[in-house]
Design a protein around this motif. Structure first.
Motif, mmCIF file in Angstrom:
data_model
loop_
_atom_site.group_PDB
_atom_site.id
_atom_site.type_symbol
_atom_site.label_atom_id
_atom_site.label_comp_id
_atom_site.label_asym_id
_atom_site.label_seq_id
_atom_site.Cartn_x
_atom_site.Cartn_y
_atom_site.Cartn_z
ATOM 1 N N PRO A 15 39.536 37.979 33.255
ATOM 2 C CA PRO A 15 40.778 38.024 32.629
ATOM 3 C C PRO A 15 41.609 39.293 32.306
ATOM 4 C CG PRO A 15 39.156 36.781 31.472
ATOM 5 C CD PRO A 15 38.635 37.317 32.439
ATOM 6 N N GLU A 16 40.637 40.333 31.851
ATOM 7 C CA GLU A 16 41.093 41.752 31.833
ATOM 8 C C GLU A 16 41.810 42.344 33.263
ATOM 9 O OE1 GLU A 16 39.783 46.001 30.096
ATOM 10 O OE2 GLU A 16 38.288 44.413 30.298
ATOM 11 N N THR A 17 41.201 42.081 34.173
ATOM 12 C CA THR A 17 41.608 42.334 35.813
ATOM 13 C C THR A 17 43.078 42.132 36.029
ATOM 14 O OG1 THR A 17 39.341 42.833 36.675
ATOM 15 C CG2 THR A 17 41.197 42.394 38.033
ATOM 16 N N LEU A 21 46.719 43.967 35.926
ATOM 17 C CA LEU A 21 47.709 43.562 37.161
ATOM 18 C C LEU A 21 48.869 43.294 36.631
ATOM 19 C CD1 LEU A 21 48.464 43.522 40.191
ATOM 20 C CD2 LEU A 21 47.276 41.268 40.268
ATOM 21 N N GLN A 22 48.837 42.253 35.650
ATOM 22 C CA GLN A 22 50.170 41.860 35.121
ATOM 23 C C GLN A 22 51.007 42.961 34.554
ATOM 24 O OE1 GLN A 22 49.837 38.417 32.633
ATOM 25 N NE2 GLN A 22 48.918 37.320 33.881
ATOM 26 N N ALA A 23 50.481 43.800 33.857
ATOM 27 C CA ALA A 23 51.255 44.956 33.228
ATOM 28 C C ALA A 23 51.762 45.634 34.230
ATOM 29 C CB ALA A 23 50.020 45.748 32.509
ATOM 30 N N ILE A 24 50.957 46.167 35.340
ATOM 31 C CA ILE A 24 51.560 46.950 36.366
ATOM 32 C C ILE A 24 52.785 46.258 36.955
ATOM 33 C CG2 ILE A 24 50.847 47.873 38.830
ATOM 34 C CD1 ILE A 24 48.002 48.281 37.455
ATOM 35 N N LEU A 25 52.663 44.794 37.315
ATOM 36 C CA LEU A 25 53.699 44.122 37.916
ATOM 37 C C LEU A 25 55.067 44.321 37.064
ATOM 38 C CD1 LEU A 25 52.019 41.074 39.264
ATOM 39 C CD2 LEU A 25 52.628 43.060 40.646
ATOM 40 N N SER A 26 54.781 44.288 35.950
ATOM 41 C CA SER A 26 55.865 44.181 34.769
ATOM 42 C C SER A 26 56.568 45.688 34.839
ATOM 43 C CB SER A 26 55.338 43.870 33.452
ATOM 44 O OG SER A 26 56.669 44.048 32.488
ATOM 45 N N GLU A 27 55.596 46.695 34.884
ATOM 46 C CA GLU A 27 56.076 48.065 35.124
ATOM 47 C C GLU A 27 57.017 48.211 36.470
ATOM 48 O OE1 GLU A 27 52.807 50.701 35.165
ATOM 49 O OE2 GLU A 27 52.356 50.276 33.212
ATOM 50 N N LYS A 28 56.680 47.633 37.319
ATOM 51 C CA LYS A 28 57.324 47.720 38.652
ATOM 52 C C LYS A 28 58.447 46.860 38.767
ATOM 53 C CE LYS A 28 54.298 50.756 40.286
ATOM 54 N NZ LYS A 28 54.792 52.129 40.786
#
Length: 127
Positions: A15-17, A21-28
């Motif tokens: 779940p943390e992984t 990834l979701q946070a990085i995708l949101s940033e992008k």
């Protein structure tokens, strides 16, 4: 990588992984379309399975030209990242190699750039 799948070790839980990834995708500015919790659904059905989750994500601006050039690519897009735990408890983040998808579907090589960034996103996730 004979199967076209790249496996990258993660020091985080499943779940943390995927949260990373979701946070990085949101940033992008990329869209997360779905999170599928295979192990969670197995548990609801009274079955056991090691932690296994899939994140489906992408960008219509990036994916649409690819699917227009090779319509069957829509079976593999949006992009997917699989976070899973092996028998030894190690967590992995797996994804389809963009080059494999290009070979599989035969879209023009100049469109590979539209999905080539997935490797960098995955690497950043597991850092």
């Amino acid at each position: 990588m004979a199967s076209g799948i790249i496996d990258v070790p993660s020091r985080y839980s499943v779940p943390e992984t995927l949260a990373r990834l979701q946070a990085i995708l949101s940033e992008k500015g990329l869209t997360v379309f779905a999170l599928i919790d295979h192990s969670g659904e197995a548990e609801k059905a009274g079955l056991t399975m090691r932690p296994t989750q899939v994140l489906i994500f992408g960008s219509p601006k990036g994916g649409t030209p690819l699917m227009a050039a090779a319509p069957r690519l829509a079976i593999d897009l949006p992009l997917k990242a699989l976070a899973w735990q092996d028998e030894q408890g190690k967590v992995w983040l797996s994804y389809n190699s963009p080059e494999y998808l290009q070979e599989r579907h035969g879209f023009p090589a100049d469109l590979l750039k539209n999905i080539a960034g997935i490797g960098a996103l995955i690497q950043k996730t597991v850092e």
